[in-house]
Design an enzyme around this catalytic site. Sequence first.
Site, mmCIF file in Angstrom:
data_model
loop_
_atom_site.group_PDB
_atom_site.id
_atom_site.type_symbol
_atom_site.label_atom_id
_atom_site.label_comp_id
_atom_site.label_asym_id
_atom_site.label_seq_id
_atom_site.Cartn_x
_atom_site.Cartn_y
_atom_site.Cartn_z
ATOM 1 N N LYS B 76 0.856 -1.199 0.000
ATOM 2 C CA LYS B 76 0.000 0.000 0.000
ATOM 3 C C LYS B 76 0.883 1.237 0.000
ATOM 4 O O LYS B 76 1.956 1.263 0.647
ATOM 5 C CB LYS B 76 -0.874 -0.044 1.257
ATOM 6 C CG LYS B 76 -1.915 1.051 1.379
ATOM 7 C CD LYS B 76 -2.776 0.789 2.618
ATOM 8 C CE LYS B 76 -3.847 1.862 2.764
ATOM 9 N NZ LYS B 76 -4.644 1.647 3.975
ATOM 10 N N SER B 166 -9.504 1.540 3.441
ATOM 11 C CA SER B 166 -8.727 2.355 2.544
ATOM 12 C C SER B 166 -7.669 1.572 1.754
ATOM 13 O O SER B 166 -7.033 2.142 0.861
ATOM 14 C CB SER B 166 -8.024 3.462 3.324
ATOM 15 O OG SER B 166 -7.215 2.900 4.325
ATOM 16 N N SER B 190 -9.572 -0.784 7.729
ATOM 17 C CA SER B 190 -9.081 -0.498 6.381
ATOM 18 C C SER B 190 -8.407 -1.621 5.630
ATOM 19 O O SER B 190 -8.101 -1.470 4.450
ATOM 20 C CB SER B 190 -8.105 0.684 6.432
ATOM 21 O OG SER B 190 -8.825 1.844 6.766
#
Lengths: 484, 381
Positions: B76, B166, B190
């Site tokens: 990420k 996210s 997330s």
Amino acid sequence: MAASSVAASELLYNMKKQILILHPKASCLIRRISTRSSRHYSQPQPRAKSAPEQLVGVVGLEIHAQIHSNTKLFSGSSVRFSAPPNSLVSFFDASLPGTLPVLNRRCVEAAVMTGLALNCTINRKSLFDRKHYFYADLPAGYQITQQRRPIAVDGMLTYSLLGGKKRNQVMRKNVHIKQIQLEQDSGKSLHDDLRSQTLIDLNRAGVGLMELVMEPDMSCGEEAAAAVRELQLILQALGTCQGNMSEGQLRVDANVSVHRPDEPLGIRTEVKNINSVRYLARAIDYEIRRQIDVLQRGGRVQNETRAYDSKTGETVPMRDKEGLQDYRFMPEPNLPPLIVYEDNTSLPTGTDACQAVVVQKIREGLPELPSVKRDRLVQTYGILPEHSFTLVNEDGLVEYFEAVLKSTKKEPRKVIGWVTNSLLGHLKQHDMSPGLSSCPRRAAGTPGNGTHLLFGCQAGVPGNVEVIRQDGLTDHPRAGFGTC
Amino acid sequence: MLSLTLKELSLALREGSISPIELCRKCLNRIKKTQHLNAYITVTEELALKQAQEAETRLLRGAPKGPLDGIPFAVKDNFCTENIKTTCASRMLKDYVPPYNATVVQKLLDQGAVLMGKTNMDEFAMGSGSTDSAFGPVRNPWSYSASYTEQTGAAPDSDWVVSGGSSGGSAAAVASLTSYLALGSDTGGSTRNPAALCGIVALKPTYGLLSRHGLIPLVNSMDVPGILTRTARDAAIVLDILQGQDMRDSTTVPAPSSPTELPEDFDVKNICIGIPKEYHAPGLSDETLAQWSRVADMFERAGARVEQVSLPHTQYSIVCYHVLCQAEVASNMARFDGLEYGHRSKVDASTEAMYATTRHEGFNDVVRRRILCGNYFLLKQ
């Protein structure tokens, strides 16, 4: 009056400490009845005279002492004075995203050492917080400090003043230390008005500081200066801070107000930008006079921050610090509570003693503090307290004195006068410090018998000092030679 | 090849039946084919091939670094990667190149794993849909599955579903078979949220188990690096590699001594499952409720103990979370002022003006809103 109330205050303070040591769970409250030296609450006293009492100054100090350590408080970058700009900046110091603080153990030990030397209670558990404000020299937008629960609280600094008519009476005074907390130093900003820009040097950002808060127990510049001087000597003896004000290792801000004794405290101002002990005394005295002047003219003292201008000797309002700041304090989530252990037996099982900070061990390792040293010199050599005071006050003078005694085998009381007057005066005249001269010489004659001692040493070089029997004192120090 | 589990793949690589370089190329091609998902912000093609080459050399010598040697992974974009752009999907850091690797990234690289790229996300991890990114939203790979398009009659280009957030990009990457495992971050779901929406496995480790050094923080006291894989066993393998105390992160704890590996024959009779009654909240969709019941029944039939439990403060949790989260966000975002790194506005009338415009230009509404709320909560008066 002063001596007895100081002694009483000290006695009560020590009693309270003893009670808490013997009965840690007891709560101990000692009420202090208002006297001239007590500032915490007022009680009207019957007045014999009809004239109104004079306004007097009330001074508290906030001192930031840079911790003498190899690396910074939360990162591994070096601590050095005068390095090329931005050459001692780690990723964490520059607040690069994703970096985390890692506590420097030496800084914790320094704070504990300092706390012990100042008779503080060391908090077994202390906490770290974030103090937020935006400024270019604070890369993260917050400073890590200890607002809720600092490492040490409730201490006492005893300092001495030379008073009396001939300024040879040693008067002992106390000032309460509210707390000692660990916090980060900020970077430095240099304003370039010509190009309308500010240059930022982050070398100092993240260096460990001990913030010492001294209660408003002082009443004038001289007292504050003496207290700070004593603190410098203590910190230097401990090795926890080099204490050099001109290099920014020790920064002192004064909180000054005026009032009539037995009345509530007046509005206070904060005085900053003081670069030496001498300027500290001057700045405070100027501010006290200024405030008295304002009040006598019917005005009001404003709660503001003022800067000391050493050229004019005045304090002026600082434009930068307008309005009250809300620092939006928040616990520092990246640092668990700081635990220090009283002794090895209180360590949790499996903990290596080398990994933990153990108060007992630090206490045992404390060096001889200046006050103890002074008393020892008086006891050992039979010299007067005020001489002992001067000896300890000058860097290297005690060592020199003891070395002279050793090699000349003269009586201490005879040598001391020469050392504290002639020698010191001469050194100061040539802007030298006793720490520079290493070996003392044999005196052919006793000082004070019309024999003058001559010495010479090259400034900056630990030189040889030669004592020559001579009738007159020459003005030029010359590179000495001789046997040691 | 692309849908193998880590264990199967690791074995195949050791045996030599699959070559790391071939594998890497396959993944890179698939990334190009699935570009419309917008799962990646940065694809590290050159680096990946180089790492794959090195892995191949090691495997041919019979000296793999570990179970992940040669295996493609994605990270990420809020984890710092040395010399590789790390943006947090924000304009504020759009050209920021960190000078160091996050600890968890380093651990994977030390295993010989091959980095495919940095995945897309909600800006600064603020969001649960991966729709608030400076680089455009992440599309759920299942938007293009036959079942979805047939069901909805959707036009592939205009109609797609969110990947969750996210860590949406990481989830989409693993779900679309462009990497075998991915790192996400989890503060309030997330990692778990996008994994659920993309049909893969996510593990949120206990706080303190994995190091946060190098994870650009949202909420320091709640963030954890999350693990996304296609099977639970794979997640256990990765957890074992990543857990452990890190001197650079003072909030980490030593890894527990018990192994993380899932046994082959797992007897469900040994576990007790709690179903929190408060989670059956108003607004829960029928479909979700049905699945929940189905799985609970499955466990019960297999012999596990399935019991109702109560988490009485559930209704307050979201409010508490928001207050704490926003307060820390306001604090953590204070460092983004354009001075030391990142975007800097051209306005230079004064330091304050520069700060204000930099932060206005660099942050999206979500971030700005949370900063304002957070500061409000932190103010004394």
